[in-house]
Write a protein that holds these residues in place. Structure first.
Motif, PDB file in Angstrom:
ATOM      1  N   ASP A  54      18.568  -1.408  -6.621  1.00 57.95           N
ATOM      2  CA  ASP A  54      18.121  -1.756  -5.275  1.00 57.95           C
ATOM      3  C   ASP A  54      16.705  -2.340  -5.299  1.00 57.95           C
ATOM      4  O   ASP A  54      16.027  -2.375  -6.335  1.00 57.95           O
ATOM      5  CB  ASP A  54      18.261  -0.572  -4.318  1.00 57.95           C
ATOM      6  CG  ASP A  54      17.182   0.497  -4.472  1.00 57.95           C
ATOM      7  OD1 ASP A  54      16.147   0.251  -5.111  1.00 57.95           O
ATOM      8  OD2 ASP A  54      17.374   1.599  -3.926  1.00 57.95           O
ATOM      9  N   THR A  99      19.738   3.556  -7.242  1.00 54.12           N
ATOM     10  CA  THR A  99      19.063   3.393  -5.958  1.00 54.12           C
ATOM     11  C   THR A  99      18.153   4.580  -5.659  1.00 54.12           C
ATOM     12  O   THR A  99      18.336   5.671  -6.206  1.00 54.12           O
ATOM     13  CB  THR A  99      20.094   3.238  -4.817  1.00 54.12           C
ATOM     14  OG1 THR A  99      19.409   3.060  -3.569  1.00 54.12           O
ATOM     15  CG2 THR A  99      20.993   4.459  -4.724  1.00 54.12           C
ATOM     16  N   ARG A 100      17.186   4.349  -4.783  1.00 56.36           N
ATOM     17  CA  ARG A 100      16.368   5.420  -4.230  1.00 56.36           C
ATOM     18  C   ARG A 100      16.792   5.721  -2.789  1.00 56.36           C
ATOM     19  O   ARG A 100      16.131   6.481  -2.097  1.00 56.36           O
ATOM     20  CB  ARG A 100      14.893   5.012  -4.272  1.00 56.36           C
ATOM     21  CG  ARG A 100      14.282   5.024  -5.665  1.00 56.36           C
ATOM     22  CD  ARG A 100      13.962   6.414  -6.137  1.00 56.36           C
ATOM     23  NE  ARG A 100      12.932   7.014  -5.284  1.00 56.36           N
ATOM     24  CZ  ARG A 100      12.657   8.313  -5.250  1.00 56.36           C
ATOM     25  NH1 ARG A 100      13.350   9.158  -5.993  1.00 56.36           N
ATOM     26  NH2 ARG A 100      11.703   8.773  -4.470  1.00 56.36           N
ATOM     27  N   ASP A 101      17.907   5.131  -2.355  1.00 53.09           N
ATOM     28  CA  ASP A 101      18.437   5.343  -1.008  1.00 53.09           C
ATOM     29  C   ASP A 101      19.796   6.012  -1.144  1.00 53.09           C
ATOM     30  O   ASP A 101      20.804   5.353  -1.386  1.00 53.09           O
ATOM     31  CB  ASP A 101      18.557   4.003  -0.268  1.00 53.09           C
ATOM     32  CG  ASP A 101      19.193   4.137   1.106  1.00 53.09           C
ATOM     33  OD1 ASP A 101      19.416   5.278   1.552  1.00 53.09           O
ATOM     34  OD2 ASP A 101      19.492   3.093   1.720  1.00 53.09           O
ATOM     35  N   ARG A 102      19.829   7.322  -1.001  1.00 55.10           N
ATOM     36  CA  ARG A 102      21.082   8.018  -1.267  1.00 55.10           C
ATOM     37  C   ARG A 102      22.184   7.653  -0.285  1.00 55.10           C
ATOM     38  O   ARG A 102      23.367   7.730  -0.618  1.00 55.10           O
ATOM     39  CB  ARG A 102      20.857   9.530  -1.300  1.00 55.10           C
ATOM     40  CG  ARG A 102      20.449  10.154   0.011  1.00 55.10           C
ATOM     41  CD  ARG A 102      20.310  11.655  -0.146  1.00 55.10           C
ATOM     42  NE  ARG A 102      19.779  12.289   1.036  1.00 55.10           N
ATOM     43  CZ  ARG A 102      19.541  13.599   1.120  1.00 55.10           C
ATOM     44  NH1 ARG A 102      19.796  14.380   0.100  1.00 55.10           N
ATOM     45  NH2 ARG A 102      19.052  14.111   2.232  1.00 55.10           N
ATOM     46  N   ARG A 103      21.833   7.235   0.937  1.00 54.80           N
ATOM     47  CA  ARG A 103      22.878   6.889   1.903  1.00 54.80           C
ATOM     48  C   ARG A 103      23.625   5.628   1.473  1.00 54.80           C
ATOM     49  O   ARG A 103      24.790   5.442   1.840  1.00 54.80           O
ATOM     50  CB  ARG A 103      22.277   6.712   3.300  1.00 54.80           C
ATOM     51  CG  ARG A 103      21.682   8.000   3.875  1.00 54.80           C
ATOM     52  CD  ARG A 103      21.488   7.900   5.380  1.00 54.80           C
ATOM     53  NE  ARG A 103      22.753   7.798   6.078  1.00 54.80           N
ATOM     54  CZ  ARG A 103      23.534   8.823   6.397  1.00 54.80           C
ATOM     55  NH1 ARG A 103      23.178  10.058   6.079  1.00 54.80           N
ATOM     56  NH2 ARG A 103      24.664   8.637   7.037  1.00 54.80           N
ATOM     57  N   LEU A 104      22.989   4.788   0.689  1.00 58.97           N
ATOM     58  CA  LEU A 104      23.675   3.617   0.144  1.00 58.97           C
ATOM     59  C   LEU A 104      24.861   4.034  -0.716  1.00 58.97           C
ATOM     60  O   LEU A 104      25.909   3.370  -0.728  1.00 58.97           O
ATOM     61  CB  LEU A 104      22.677   2.784  -0.668  1.00 58.97           C
ATOM     62  CG  LEU A 104      23.220   1.617  -1.487  1.00 58.97           C
ATOM     63  CD1 LEU A 104      23.937   0.618  -0.600  1.00 58.97           C
ATOM     64  CD2 LEU A 104      22.064   0.934  -2.227  1.00 58.97           C
ATOM     65  N   HIS A 141      13.909  -1.382  -4.398  1.00 63.65           N
ATOM     66  CA  HIS A 141      12.773  -0.498  -4.669  1.00 63.65           C
ATOM     67  C   HIS A 141      12.566  -0.236  -6.160  1.00 63.65           C
ATOM     68  O   HIS A 141      11.615   0.450  -6.531  1.00 63.65           O
ATOM     69  CB  HIS A 141      12.972   0.840  -3.952  1.00 63.65           C
ATOM     70  CG  HIS A 141      13.200   0.711  -2.482  1.00 63.65           C
ATOM     71  ND1 HIS A 141      12.212   0.314  -1.608  1.00 63.65           N
ATOM     72  CD2 HIS A 141      14.320   0.899  -1.732  1.00 63.65           C
ATOM     73  CE1 HIS A 141      12.703   0.275  -0.379  1.00 63.65           C
ATOM     74  NE2 HIS A 141      13.966   0.620  -0.430  1.00 63.65           N
ATOM     75  N   ASP A 178      21.965  -3.891   1.501  1.00 61.45           N
ATOM     76  CA  ASP A 178      22.808  -2.778   1.069  1.00 61.45           C
ATOM     77  C   ASP A 178      24.244  -3.234   0.831  1.00 61.45           C
ATOM     78  O   ASP A 178      24.898  -2.795  -0.126  1.00 61.45           O
ATOM     79  CB  ASP A 178      22.785  -1.662   2.115  1.00 61.45           C
ATOM     80  CG  ASP A 178      21.466  -0.896   2.122  1.00 61.45           C
ATOM     81  OD1 ASP A 178      20.596  -1.198   1.280  1.00 61.45           O
ATOM     82  OD2 ASP A 178      21.313  -0.008   2.978  1.00 61.45           O
TER      83      ASP A 178
END
Length: 251
Positions: free
Chosen positions: A104, A145-150, A106, A129
């Motif tokens: 991602d 990723t650093r976005d777990r909801r992804l 980030h 996303d």
């Protein structure tokens, strides 16, 4: 309907500290899948390697019914904590070999490091996303990723929430999680664009180099795509030592 869920190993990273290591309870008034139930606790499904329902192997699609007299205990395991009970009931196919990854927006520095280690890494600073999830699914790439909801998106099979924030520690974490150490082949890809490097004659790139570089170095490599030129400069020994130390961490 009260359902108890016990998350093993690193899966409890996603839980409040007060609930780690203990069964957590969810009240579910309607039929639900184990995937949706697990993710209601904040645990993305690609992190889960195996599930049991009342000590029987189960799938993400397994449904539980809201019956008052039924007792449900769901247990979830990550890859590195699989028990004998579920060892032969993995929910995901083996990861791609050799590893191919998509990161991602980030994780740009992690992308550069992984490319230096020779891994095929897809990264852009403007990925949406949807593009990340579709790329992971269509190209069979591990999504970091650093976005777990992804990672909740259903089409993602191989994915991981990177816990560390320091890029060097992130490299160690990812190599450990996906057992990448044996696939490390340093300095074969362009850190900028991911294309392979080819060795070139010094004369062919001389006009692009500073005088001191021409004087002290003789071996040069050029990216097939962006044409950036590389050589074994002062940083090479330090990076080589780091790569060798990383290989030795294989367990």
């Amino acid at each position: 309907m009260g359902v108890q869920v016990l998350f093993h190993g690193c899966l409890d990273d996603f839980l409040p500290s007060s609930g780690r290591g203990l069964p957590v309870t969810q009240h579910t008034p309607r039929r639900t899948s184990l995937k949706d139930l697990v993710e209601s606790f904040g645990v993305p499904h690609p992190e889960v390697a195996a599930l049991t329902l009342n000590d029987h192997p189960a799938a993400f699609e397994t449904l539980i019914e809201p019956l008052e007299n039924d007792h449900y205990l769901i247990r979830a395991w990550p890859v590195r904590a699989l028990s004998d009970l579920v060892m032969g009931h993995a929910l995901q196919p083996p990861r791609p070999r050799p590893a191919r990854l998509v990161l991602d927006v980030h994780l740009g520095r992690l992308a550069r490091y992984l490319r230096l280690l020779g891994f095929d890494v897809c990264w852009r600073n403007d990925f949406s996303d949807e593009e990340l999830a579709d790329t992971s699914a269509a190209q069979n790439r591990i999504l970091l990723t650093r976005d777990r909801r992804l990672l909740y998106r259903r089409q993602i099979v191989h994915g991981y929430f990177v816990r560390a924030t320091d890029p060097a520690q992130q490299v160690e974490e990812v190599c450990r999680r996906f057992e990448l150490h044996d696939e490390i082949a340093g300095f074969k890809r362009c850190a900028r664009c991911n294309a392979l490097l080819v060795k070139v004659d010094k004369a062919s790139v001389a006009r692009r180099l500073e005088a001191r570089t021409l004087l002290y170095y003789n071996d040069f490599y050029k990216c097939k795509k962006c044409c950036h030129v590389y050589w074994q400069g002062s940083h090479f020994a330090r990076m080589s030592a780091w790569i060798e130390a990383l290989k030795q961490q294989a367990a």
